[in-house]
Design a protein around this motif. Structure first.
Motif, short mmCIF file in Angstrom:
data_model
loop_
_atom_site.label_atom_id
_atom_site.label_comp_id
_atom_site.label_asym_id
_atom_site.label_seq_id
_atom_site.Cartn_x
_atom_site.Cartn_y
_atom_site.Cartn_z
N GLU A 143 0.84 -1.19 0.00
CA GLU A 143 0.00 0.00 0.00
C GLU A 143 0.88 1.24 0.00
O GLU A 143 1.93 1.26 0.64
N LEU A 144 0.46 2.27 -0.69
CA LEU A 144 1.20 3.53 -0.66
C LEU A 144 1.30 4.02 0.78
O LEU A 144 0.35 3.91 1.54
N SER A 183 -6.74 -0.53 -3.55
CA SER A 183 -7.84 -0.34 -2.60
C SER A 183 -8.54 1.01 -2.80
O SER A 183 -9.52 1.30 -2.15
N TRP A 184 -8.01 1.86 -3.69
CA TRP A 184 -8.66 3.14 -3.93
C TRP A 184 -9.94 2.97 -4.75
O TRP A 184 -10.77 3.86 -4.81
N VAL A 188 -13.56 1.78 -6.10
CA VAL A 188 -14.87 1.31 -5.66
C VAL A 188 -15.41 0.36 -6.72
O VAL A 188 -16.03 -0.65 -6.44
N ARG A 202 -11.82 7.87 2.12
CA ARG A 202 -10.94 8.20 1.00
C ARG A 202 -11.22 9.63 0.61
O ARG A 202 -12.37 10.07 0.69
N GLY A 258 -9.28 9.55 -3.78
CA GLY A 258 -9.15 8.11 -3.74
C GLY A 258 -8.17 7.63 -2.68
O GLY A 258 -8.23 6.49 -2.24
#
Ligand code: SF4
Ligand code: SF4
Lengths: 151, 187, 410
Positions: A16-17, A66-67, A69, B9, B44
């Motif tokens: 993950e970032l 995971s960003w 949807v 987010r 995001g």
């Protein structure tokens, strides 16, 4: 179908970032310089992305999966390899080799839907599905070609 | 002092939600704080928003907090973010998910010993149904009103109408529906 | 005539919104701006107020911050009430023109939302931009929360435009921690606010065609020095005006501000001197320590320029140890606050032990726990009778302890 090897996170230890190891002031790189690759990178341009030794700081080794949807799903049976999606994807997440569209890099795709919009086939070869939809389930509900409206 | 941490987010409206909550709380005569910590500041990216609520002026500006409520408005963050960080014995969790409570808890080991303090609601679906877009902040407020018992639903709805008064009536109504549905559906 | 804004007695505003409302209520004529994070909403909101008829003003879009401040100088010299906002790199790019504005004695109000200077690039808050402005000849006032960002911006117009002052004023607030934190704010009504600020009084306006003037003259050694001395004197003398205007504002709002704020200092033995939101966090720490019997207090130069040498001395005359907290990388020296506070204290009889902490760079969180630790370290100095640590230390830094200089005692 999807070239799993090219997309799978475990192949490059994607993380993950923001999950970098936080080191102290004595260990950070002088000048805020970040190395792109591990070791000597001479000739690296000739190597395919999956063969390169990207460094931990390279965004290639980080995932933004995971960003999303929604995710784009690729249907190879309809695709005409026009490369439109490859040109337009803002995150270089369309995987193409020798002008053949192979699939989506789900580690870096943010689910923006641009590729779907620019895909010219009928029905589209890329469509958005809810993130938790299985690929096979998505493919099984692919729409038929839409008929031209009677004028 | 009540402290609330939102996991969201960028773009899902946690900041707007936290500020909206702050606005309503201020009408009850209490002092509030609403702020956010952005990750990479891109739409995001995972981010957190925070509320503090107290009877006296809030002069603490540290970002560190021990939340009384953790509100997770993005379904994936329950899995990828450390949502139980710095929690307390009584911290309550409200998590947006399409799963039922048991299945969610089964998937997230950290929640297992906190199961009696975990509440679920599908803010994504509710916002898609009511507002027409994935903006899970309004339904989360409805769920929070129910779980916290901080306000009567009607009082909250009336106050939110005022907060949203600059928007077209259609949007206000959709938000009221979203809040009410989540209030009723949170489990 | 601009429309009035419907304002409640208690609003929940963040620092940016608060500052932008103050610009609107002061009926600023011209905002020339090149927006930059985290100050963007201030000028963005002003632009909105212009577009929606809430202020009769002009929003000028320019091509850089250098041009933004240049536009402000032009508009102010022409005879308008002028304001803008910036942060960090934008502030740095404005630097050249900041000196022009103060030298020309133009009462521009610049709301600075403090942010770290690159490199490394960082949008979070620290005080490196505020410190960059400290020799620019501007008055610099610091707000510690959103309500103060509103209050100080209104006061800034009064102070800068005062005929005995006529200097530009910066109003600082902490990037994100204040600018993006919504809190209870108790604003004035539009009428009350404008009545406090008052009409702009022109001085040597370029648009006064009965008395044409030149701005920006060249002087060389035969004039430069005298002009600078006169400017410095005006800045020093502004202290009395600032006191006066704060007092008037206090009568109006019940919020009493001082050039140096002191909290729990009556009997304090150890003190922290800091700026920005840290002041308030340290107050919480001091209160908690007082419950444990430690006599801790907090001193904050609300007015960073002119530096309140006199009041700092007064505020700290009875303490035994002082920690000066600088939220800016000092670049090979002690922190600015340490240097200035130490200089002031050197001229007192008590000469308390003074140490320097660099902290919070690039937005690193500053916690109550850390503030308490710093207080306790001061207490240890007092008990030992000398400074027991390096004089300059880094607080909240990852890696081995970093510190410089010891007390020389032989
Ligand atoms: S959805 Fe967006 S990011 Fe993902 S592959 Fe398509 S164009 Fe690229
Ligand atoms: S745009 Fe559509 S048809 Fe063209 S390569 Fe991409 S998926 Fe295939």
């Amino acid at each position: 179908m999807q070239e799993r090897d090219l997309c799978a996170a475990e192949n490059r230890g994607a993380r993950e970032l923001g999950a970098e190891k936080l080191v102290g002031w004595d260990e950070v790189q002088q000048g805020v310089v970040l190395n792109s690759f591990e070791g000597d990178a001479t000739g690296i341009v000739l190597k395919k992305a999956e063969e390169r030794l990207y460094s931990d700081f390279n965004s290639y080794t980080a995932t933004v999966a995971s960003w999303r949807v929604q995710k784009p799903v690729f249907n190879i049976d309809v695709c005409i390899d026009c490369q439109n999606c490859w040109v337009w994807c803002p995150d270089s997440s369309i995987i193409s080799r020798d002008k053949q569209m192979l699939g989506i890099d789900y580690d870096h795709c943010k689910g923006c839907e641009v590729c779907v919009q620019v895909c010219p086939t009928n029905p589209k070869s890329l469509l958005m599905f809810a993130e938790h939809t299985e690929l096979d389930a998505a493919l099984s509900q692919w729409p038929e070609k839409t008929k031209k409206e009677e004028k | 002092m009540i402290e609330i941490r939102w996991h969201s987010r960028a773009g899902q409206g946690a900041v707007t939600g936290a500020k909206g909550l702050g606005d309503v709380v201020s009408t009850t005569g209490k002092e509030v704080q609403a702020f956010a910590l952005y990750g990479s500041a891109k739409r995001g990216a995972a981010m957190r928003a925070y509320n503090r609520i107290d009877d006296k002026q809030i002069i603490n500006h540290e970002k560190f907090m021990l939340p009384d409520y953790v509100l997770v408005i993005d379904p994936a963050l329950a899995f990828t973010d450390n949502i139980t960080e710095n929690d307390k014995e009584a911290t309550k969790y409200i998590i947006t998910t399409h799963l039922d409570k048991e299945s969610l808890i089964k998937e997230i080991p950290a929640l297992q010993e906190r199961a009696d303090r975990v509440f679920v609601v599908d803010c994504m679906q509710i916002s898609l149904d009511t507002i027409g877009r994935a903006v899970p902040n309004a339904p989360m407020l409805g769920a929070f009103v129910k779980i916290s018992g901080m306000f009567e639903l009607d009082y909250f709805l009336e106050s939110m109408k005022r907060v949203l008064s600059k928007f077209p009536q259609k949007i206000i109504d959709a938000n009221m529906d979203a809040i009410t549905r989540a209030y009723n559906e949170v489990k | 005539m601009a429309q009035k804004y419907d304002i409640k007695e208690t609003e929940v505003w963040d620092g940016n919104y608060a500052a932008s409302q103050a610009l609107r209520q002061a009926r600023v004529d011209v905002v020339a701006a090149y927006p930059i994070t985290p100050s963007t909403p201030i000028v963005e909101n002003y632009g909105n107020y212009v577009a929606n008829g809430y202020v009769d003003g002009e929003f000028v879009m320019v091509e850089s911050e250098h041009a933004a401040m240049s536009g402000c100088v032009g508009a102010a010299a022409s005879g308008g009430r002028v304001a803008t906002a910036t942060s960090s790199q934008g502030f740095a790019l404005m630097a050249e023109v900041l000196y022009q504005a103060s030298g020309m004695r133009l009462p521009i109000v610049l709301t600075v939302v403090n942010r770290a200077l690159a490199s490394p690039l960082n949008v979070r808050g620290d005080h490196s931009d505020m410190y960059l402005g400290r020799d620019s000849g501007w008055i610099q006032i610091d707000a510690f929360n959103a309500e103060e960002a509103y209050d100080m911006t209104l006061c800034a117009f009064r102070i800068g435009e005062h005929l005995n002052v006529r200097l530009p004023v910066m109003v600082h607030q902490d990037g994100f921690i204040t600018s993006h934190t919504a809190q209870n704010v108790h604003p004035l009504s539009d009428d009350d606010a404008y009545q406090f600020v008052g009409d702009y009084k022109g001085v040597d306006d370029m648009l006064d065609f009965s008395r044409p003037v030149t701005y920006g003259a060249q002087t060389e050694e035969d004039w430069h020095y005298e002009h600078k001395a006169k400017q410095h004197k005006a800045l020093m003398d502004s202290r009395a005006v600032i006191d006066e205007i704060f007092e008037e504002y206090g009568k109006l709002t019940g919020r009493n501000y001082k050039r140096v704020e002191s909290y729990m200092m009556e009997d304090a033995e150890v003190a922290i001197v800091a700026l920005g939101t840290t002041v308030e966090t340290c107050r919480v720490a001091a209160e908690e320590l007082r419950a444990e019997g430690i006599k801790a207090g907090v001193v904050a130069p609300r007015c960073f320029r002119p530096f309140p040498f006199d009041n700092i001395r007064e505020a700290l005359k009875n303490v035994k140890a002082v920690a000066c907290l600088d939220r800016s990388s000092p670049g090979g020296a002690m922190g600015a606050l340490f240097n200035e506070v130490s200089a002031a204290l050197y001229t007192t009889e008590a000469r308390p032990l003074v140490t320097n902490f660099i902290y919070g760079l690039g937005g690193r969180d500053f916690s109550i726990k850390e503030a308490k630790r710093i207080f306790m370290e001061q207490k240890a100095h007092v008990d030992a009778g000398h400074i027991t640590t390096p004089i300059q230390q880094f607080s909240g830094l990852r890696g081995p302890k970093l510190g410089f200089f010891e007390t020389k005692r032989s």
